[in-house]
Design a protein around this motif. Structure first.
Motif, PDB file in Angstrom:
ATOM      1  N   SER A 319      19.747  57.036  62.268  1.00 49.94           N
ATOM      2  CA  SER A 319      20.843  56.146  61.845  1.00 49.94           C
ATOM      3  C   SER A 319      20.859  54.872  62.678  1.00 49.94           C
ATOM      4  CB  SER A 319      22.194  56.847  62.001  1.00 49.94           C
ATOM      5  OG  SER A 319      22.158  58.073  61.350  1.00 49.94           O
ATOM      6  N   LEU A 323      20.118  51.139  61.240  1.00 46.58           N
ATOM      7  CA  LEU A 323      21.118  50.075  61.378  1.00 46.58           C
ATOM      8  C   LEU A 323      20.521  48.882  62.131  1.00 46.58           C
ATOM      9  CD1 LEU A 323      24.104  49.393  60.796  1.00 46.58           C
ATOM     10  CD2 LEU A 323      24.649  50.201  63.079  1.00 46.58           C
ATOM     11  N   PHE A 326      18.149  47.116  59.842  1.00 43.27           N
ATOM     12  CA  PHE A 326      18.907  46.383  58.821  1.00 43.27           C
ATOM     13  C   PHE A 326      19.381  45.044  59.405  1.00 43.27           C
ATOM     14  CE2 PHE A 326      23.372  45.512  57.547  1.00 43.27           C
ATOM     15  CZ  PHE A 326      23.139  45.053  56.266  1.00 43.27           C
ATOM     16  N   LEU A 327      19.911  45.100  60.641  1.00 43.29           N
ATOM     17  CA  LEU A 327      20.415  43.870  61.265  1.00 43.29           C
ATOM     18  C   LEU A 327      19.277  42.919  61.644  1.00 43.29           C
ATOM     19  CD1 LEU A 327      23.204  45.380  63.528  1.00 43.29           C
ATOM     20  CD2 LEU A 327      23.532  44.022  61.467  1.00 43.29           C
ATOM     21  N   MET A 335      18.910  38.340  56.944  1.00 44.28           N
ATOM     22  CA  MET A 335      19.964  39.032  57.698  1.00 44.28           C
ATOM     23  C   MET A 335      19.866  38.763  59.201  1.00 44.28           C
ATOM     24  SD  MET A 335      22.618  40.790  57.849  1.00 44.28           S
ATOM     25  CE  MET A 335      22.945  41.320  56.198  1.00 44.28           C
ATOM     26  N   LEU A 338      21.169  35.380  59.959  1.00 38.14           N
ATOM     27  CA  LEU A 338      22.627  35.311  59.819  1.00 38.14           C
ATOM     28  C   LEU A 338      23.321  35.948  61.025  1.00 38.14           C
ATOM     29  CD1 LEU A 338      22.975  36.182  56.040  1.00 38.14           C
ATOM     30  CD2 LEU A 338      23.528  34.012  57.108  1.00 38.14           C
ATOM     31  N   ASN A 342      25.647  34.001  63.631  1.00 35.90           N
ATOM     32  CA  ASN A 342      27.089  34.281  63.654  1.00 35.90           C
ATOM     33  C   ASN A 342      27.523  35.245  64.760  1.00 35.90           C
ATOM     34  OD1 ASN A 342      27.771  32.704  61.257  1.00 35.90           O
ATOM     35  ND2 ASN A 342      26.500  34.186  60.205  1.00 35.90           N
TER      36      ASN A 342
ATOM     37  N   VAL B  17      26.579  59.465  58.513  1.00 33.81           N
ATOM     38  CA  VAL B  17      25.493  58.789  57.796  1.00 33.81           C
ATOM     39  C   VAL B  17      26.041  58.083  56.549  1.00 33.81           C
ATOM     40  CG1 VAL B  17      23.276  59.128  56.632  1.00 33.81           C
ATOM     41  CG2 VAL B  17      23.805  60.420  58.675  1.00 33.81           C
ATOM     42  N   LEU B  20      27.548  55.027  57.584  1.00 28.24           N
ATOM     43  CA  LEU B  20      26.498  54.059  57.913  1.00 28.24           C
ATOM     44  C   LEU B  20      26.016  53.322  56.656  1.00 28.24           C
ATOM     45  CD1 LEU B  20      24.301  53.063  60.111  1.00 28.24           C
ATOM     46  CD2 LEU B  20      22.847  54.723  58.991  1.00 28.24           C
ATOM     47  N   ILE B  24      26.355  49.359  55.931  1.00 27.49           N
ATOM     48  CA  ILE B  24      25.223  48.498  55.589  1.00 27.49           C
ATOM     49  C   ILE B  24      25.571  47.662  54.353  1.00 27.49           C
ATOM     50  CG2 ILE B  24      22.869  48.545  54.621  1.00 27.49           C
ATOM     51  CD1 ILE B  24      22.151  50.685  56.632  1.00 27.49           C
ATOM     52  N   GLY B  27      28.238  45.146  55.373  1.00 26.30           N
ATOM     53  CA  GLY B  27      27.631  44.102  56.203  1.00 26.30           C
ATOM     54  C   GLY B  27      26.845  43.137  55.350  1.00 26.30           C
ATOM     55  N   PHE B  28      26.065  43.676  54.440  1.00 26.55           N
ATOM     56  CA  PHE B  28      25.226  42.849  53.577  1.00 26.55           C
ATOM     57  C   PHE B  28      26.101  41.928  52.719  1.00 26.55           C
ATOM     58  CE2 PHE B  28      21.930  42.116  50.350  1.00 26.55           C
ATOM     59  CZ  PHE B  28      20.856  41.929  51.189  1.00 26.55           C
ATOM     60  N   PHE B  31      27.981  39.174  54.892  1.00 29.79           N
ATOM     61  CA  PHE B  31      27.120  38.121  55.401  1.00 29.79           C
ATOM     62  C   PHE B  31      26.628  37.210  54.288  1.00 29.79           C
ATOM     63  CE2 PHE B  31      26.357  40.474  59.442  1.00 29.79           C
ATOM     64  CZ  PHE B  31      26.696  39.426  60.273  1.00 29.79           C
ATOM     65  N   ASN B  32      26.486  37.761  53.098  1.00 27.80           N
ATOM     66  CA  ASN B  32      25.869  36.980  52.030  1.00 27.80           C
ATOM     67  C   ASN B  32      26.844  36.275  51.112  1.00 27.80           C
ATOM     68  OD1 ASN B  32      22.798  37.261  52.073  1.00 27.80           O
ATOM     69  ND2 ASN B  32      23.546  39.294  52.533  1.00 27.80           N
ATOM     70  N   TYR B 199      21.407  51.171  46.517  1.00 25.98           N
ATOM     71  CA  TYR B 199      20.875  51.860  47.700  1.00 25.98           C
ATOM     72  C   TYR B 199      21.961  52.719  48.351  1.00 25.98           C
ATOM     73  CZ  TYR B 199      19.303  52.586  52.482  1.00 25.98           C
ATOM     74  OH  TYR B 199      18.994  53.163  53.686  1.00 25.98           O
TER      75      TYR B 199
END
Lengths: 401, 393
Positions: A319, A323, A326-327, A335, A338, A342, B17, B20, B24, B27-28, B31-32, B199
């Motif tokens: 996990s 994560l 992903f970041l 990403m 960004l 930020n 999980v 999580l 994600i 967060g995506f 940010f977008n 996803y």
């Protein structure tokens, strides 16, 4: 003792099917998925031939009525920009009626259409770069007519024509002035670098993930020596063997297993998928080794600090790694940028971002300052993990086994 | 009730999980999504650019800057070294912005550009670009400016007159209208969110359901259930109910998030279509969870399979990358995955001008394909279960 434990840890790790999947197979599968998904991005983001339509009559208007004199110029220029074998081809144009054009627009088969009526008009369905380019090119064709008018009215032309009464002579003089105007070649120097392919970031995050998955190997190695986790751990705990030496040999064996996996991944990326890692192969390898070491330290820390079952520890590692990746841009290339822009602190403490940024620095920048900064951050992070693990392992005592 | 209670107790163990995957997605999305004004009607694209030049620009240099401002957003970079010393163009913030396509082009107007140009010289404009469509657009505009200004200069216009004429010529644009009446930016945002939710929804549902089923079907638990008075049909029915409840909750959570983030779209008919489509897909994710939970023995192997399935179908079907950028061969292969039909529906909703019987027909067909996939997975699960029961008997 070192060699004995090293050999057996190696055997133990290589026989663990789950571990082999996560460290050897999963990154390769993901690399293949990246290749399939991203192979077209950079080609498609370049300006493509724009499909458009030309409508010569507006709805309800008969041919020839209210025609714009500029319409012919517009039509001819758009036609010349749509020539099939021209390398500078901009449009893929077809003549249609207005109702057909509307239909094509609704079906997303054209980006827009041009109405060649009294007042030329561009019709699009939605906003976008291609739509804007279409509108601007049509505008520029009309601007050209205005520019010609400005040249006719110019001081140079007035001077050339002053005192001439004969229209023929005036035309000759005007043509001479126009011939005298040099063809303007805009002096724009393109200094763009060669390394602009931003999909490489995806592969860098993949290596970061593979490096951090070495945490599972480190965790297995430590877990096998913890008395509360396995029978083997119990036996080790009550044996007179030095724990420091045992842990060290276990970590060395884990590192070898990880490097083997990393080698497979690199070979697949470089020779199979032809990923560009820039020109400096030694720094690339050094960063991968440092990243793997960092991952190993994370695994040791999770093994020592998290008081839970092996499955939970794997869950924590996977996990956290996912994560972190992903970041650092694994599921969307921008990403990382960004987050850097930020919430920069988040990526400063994210080892996946440090590894990705190190590769990016090697690929994009000519200097190594940023690369060394990332190496330093990774080593510092690893040291912190080791200190935490030592602190936790030293405190461990068992009331009963 | 006992099974339901146990189910949610086990779920608690795996909630981390699921949280999580939700984080994600959140967060995506955060940010977008940029806050944009309502964008109904045509508004030309304005690529972001950096322009470096003289501190006080006058004459032709100022005109060039004005012109660029008309067609692009001239942004001021926040330099990493705070602007202290060094060439701002070489600052890491500027370099990174170009690499990550935050700006399409960096333009340097040389000192004395205006006066040199009027003297008949043609000083070079140094540019660095991303070479994408936006960069091509800015370059096209730059070329147009230089050609126009150059021709006017050759024609003998004075600086003042040249600037006046150039403004008249270069600022003239053909009117453009957008035939669509929908806010295309907001719809793109919603499509982007729901495509990515493919996803999170798939991974979240499949992970939790498969892991919990695996717990219930562990050797010891299974033996205890067999010797108890519990009928396996009732057990299966209650497990199905609990899993359905969990799927509904997860889907509801993702819809709720979308309602907060993209409220402009979610409270319209288009929003309803997105919700319905994601609900159908959630049902399919439930069946995938059941299948994987029954197919894969052992929890250790499960997480590997789930990651490959969720990430694989998301990458191949266009959840992370816009569908139009995927290679044709990949898209053809993606037809075999339910995610493809779900994402295709999201794209169709984005392009839908009005929501009526005719426009939702293709949505219904794609939805039916997703449900067919779900039925296939359920049938496969039943077959597997029957075989395994026979083996155990």
């Amino acid at each position: 003792m070192f060699a004995h434990n090293f050999r057996y840890t190696l055997k133990y790790l290589l026989k663990n099917r789950m571990l082999i999947f996560w460290t050897y197979a999963f990154p390769v599968i993901l690399g293949l998925l990246f290749y399939l998904a991203f192979s077209n991005i950079e080609k498609d983001e370049k300006l493509q031939v724009i499909p458009i339509a030309l409508v010569k009559e507006e709805a309800g208007q008969a041919a020839g009525q209210g025609e714009n004199p500029a319409g012919e110029i517009l039509e001819e220029t758009v036609k010349s920009l749509s020539k099939e074998n021209d390398p500078d081809r901009l449009f893929d144009m077809e003549y249609v009626t207005e109702s057909k054009a509307k239909k094509l627009l609704d079906q997303d088969k054209i980006r827009g259409y041009l109405l060649l009526g009294k007042e030329p008009q561009v019709v699009v369905r939605e906003n976008g770069t291609e739509q804007t380019i279409f509108q601007q090119v049509i505008s520029q064709i009309l601007q050209q007519a205005r520019l010609s008018q400005a040249v006719t009215d110019s001081p140079a032309m007035q001077k050339a024509l002053s005192g001439i009464s004969s229209p023929e002579e005036a035309r000759e003089r005007a043509e001479k002035v126009l011939e005298g105007l040099k063809q303007e070649n805009p002096n724009i120097q393109d200094r763009s670098g060669d390394h602009l392919g931003y999909t490489v970031i995806e592969y860098y995050t993949l290596i970061a993930m593979a490096c951090l998955y070495s945490a599972t190997i480190g965790m297995y190695a430590v877990n096998s020596m913890l008395a509360n986790m396995s029978r083997k751990g119990m036996r080790i705990s009550v044996s007179p063997a030095g724990k420091g030496r045992l842990i060290f040999s276990g970590v060395c064996a884990s590192y070898v297993v990880q490097l083997l996996g990393l080698g497979i991944l690199f070979a697949f990326l470089v020779f199979g998928l032809k990923v560009d890692f820039g020109r400096q192969i030694l720094p690339v390898l050094f960063l991968a080794l440092t990243g793997s070491f960092c991952g190993l330290c994370v695994g040791i820390a999770v093994g020592a600090l998290v008081k839970a079952s092996e499955n939970t520890k794997i869950g924590v590692i996977i996990s956290v790694t996912m994560l972190g990746c992903f970041l650092s841009g694994m599921m969307g290339i921008t990403m990382k940028y960004l987050v850097d822009k930020n919430i920069p602190l988040l990526n400063r403490i994210n080892p996946a971002a440090m590894i990705t940024d190190g590769f990016y620095a090697l690929y994009y920048y000519d200097t190594l300052n940023r690369y060394w900064l990332n190496i330093g951050s990774l080593l510092l992070f690893s040291l912190l993990m080791i200190l935490l693990s030592v602190w936790s392992l030293k405190r461990q005592t068992y009331k009963s086994l | 009730m006992l099974i339901l209670k146990t189910y949610f107790q086990v779920l608690k163990k795996y909630s981390g999980v699921v949280i999580l995957f939700t984080a994600i997605l959140l967060g995506f999305a955060c940010f977008n999504f940029k806050t944009k004004d309502n964008a109904v009607g045509f508004s030309a694209s304005r690529p972001d650019i950096y322009v470096f030049g003289e501190e006080e620009e006058t004459g032709l240099s100022a005109l060039l800057r004005d012109y660029l401002e008309e067609y692009a957003n001239i942004r001021k970079p926040v330099l990493k070294d705070g602007g202290s010393g060094g060439d701002p163009q070489e600052d890491e913030a500027v370099e990174d912005a170009l690499f990550y396509r935050d700006v399409a082009m960096i333009i340097r107007i040389p000192e004395g550009f205006g006066s040199d140009f009027l003297d008949g010289k043609r000083p070079a404009l140094a540019v660095r670009s991303t070479k994408d469509a936006e960069a091509s657009y800015v370059e096209m505009q730059l070329e147009r400016f230089l050609e126009t200004a150059g021709t006017l200069q050759q024609a003998g216009y004075s600086e003042k007159e040249l600037i006046k004429r150039a403004r008249e010529i270069l600022w003239e644009t053909v009117p453009a209208t957008a035939a669509g009446s929908m806010d295309s930016e907001a719809l793109s945002g919603a499509t982007f969110y729901y495509n990515f939710a493919n996803y999170s929804l798939l991974a979240g549902c499949v992970y939790a359901i498969a892991m919990i089923l695996s717990s219930f079907r562990g050797k010891q638990i299974h033996r205890r259930t067999v010797v108890s008075g519990m009928n396996y049909r009732i057990l299966n029915r209650r497990l199905l109910l609990a899993n359905s409840l969990f799927t509904l909750l997860l889907w509801g959570l993702y819809v709720l998030i979308s309602m907060v983030l993209i409220k402009d779209v979610m409270f319209t008919k288009h929003g309803l279509c997105y919700m319905a489509n994601s609900f159908v897909f959630a049902c399919c994710a439930l069946s995938v969870g059941f299948l994987i939970g029954n197919l894969v023995p052992g929890k250790e192997a499960l997480s590997g399979v789930i990651n490959v399935v969720a990430l694989g179908s998301s990458f191949l079907c266009g959840a992370f990358v816009p569908v139009q950028w995927l290679p044709e061969g990949v898209l053809k292969a993606a037809h075999l995955l339910p995610s493809y039909w779900f994402i295709q529906n999201n794209e169709l909703i984005r392009k839908m001008e009005t929501v009526d019987a005719a426009s939702i027909k293709p949505l219904l067909i794609n939805g039916a394909v997703i449900l067919l996939f779900a039925a296939l997975f359920v049938a496969l699960t039943n077959l597997l279960e029957r075989n395994s029961r026979r083996r155990r008997a």
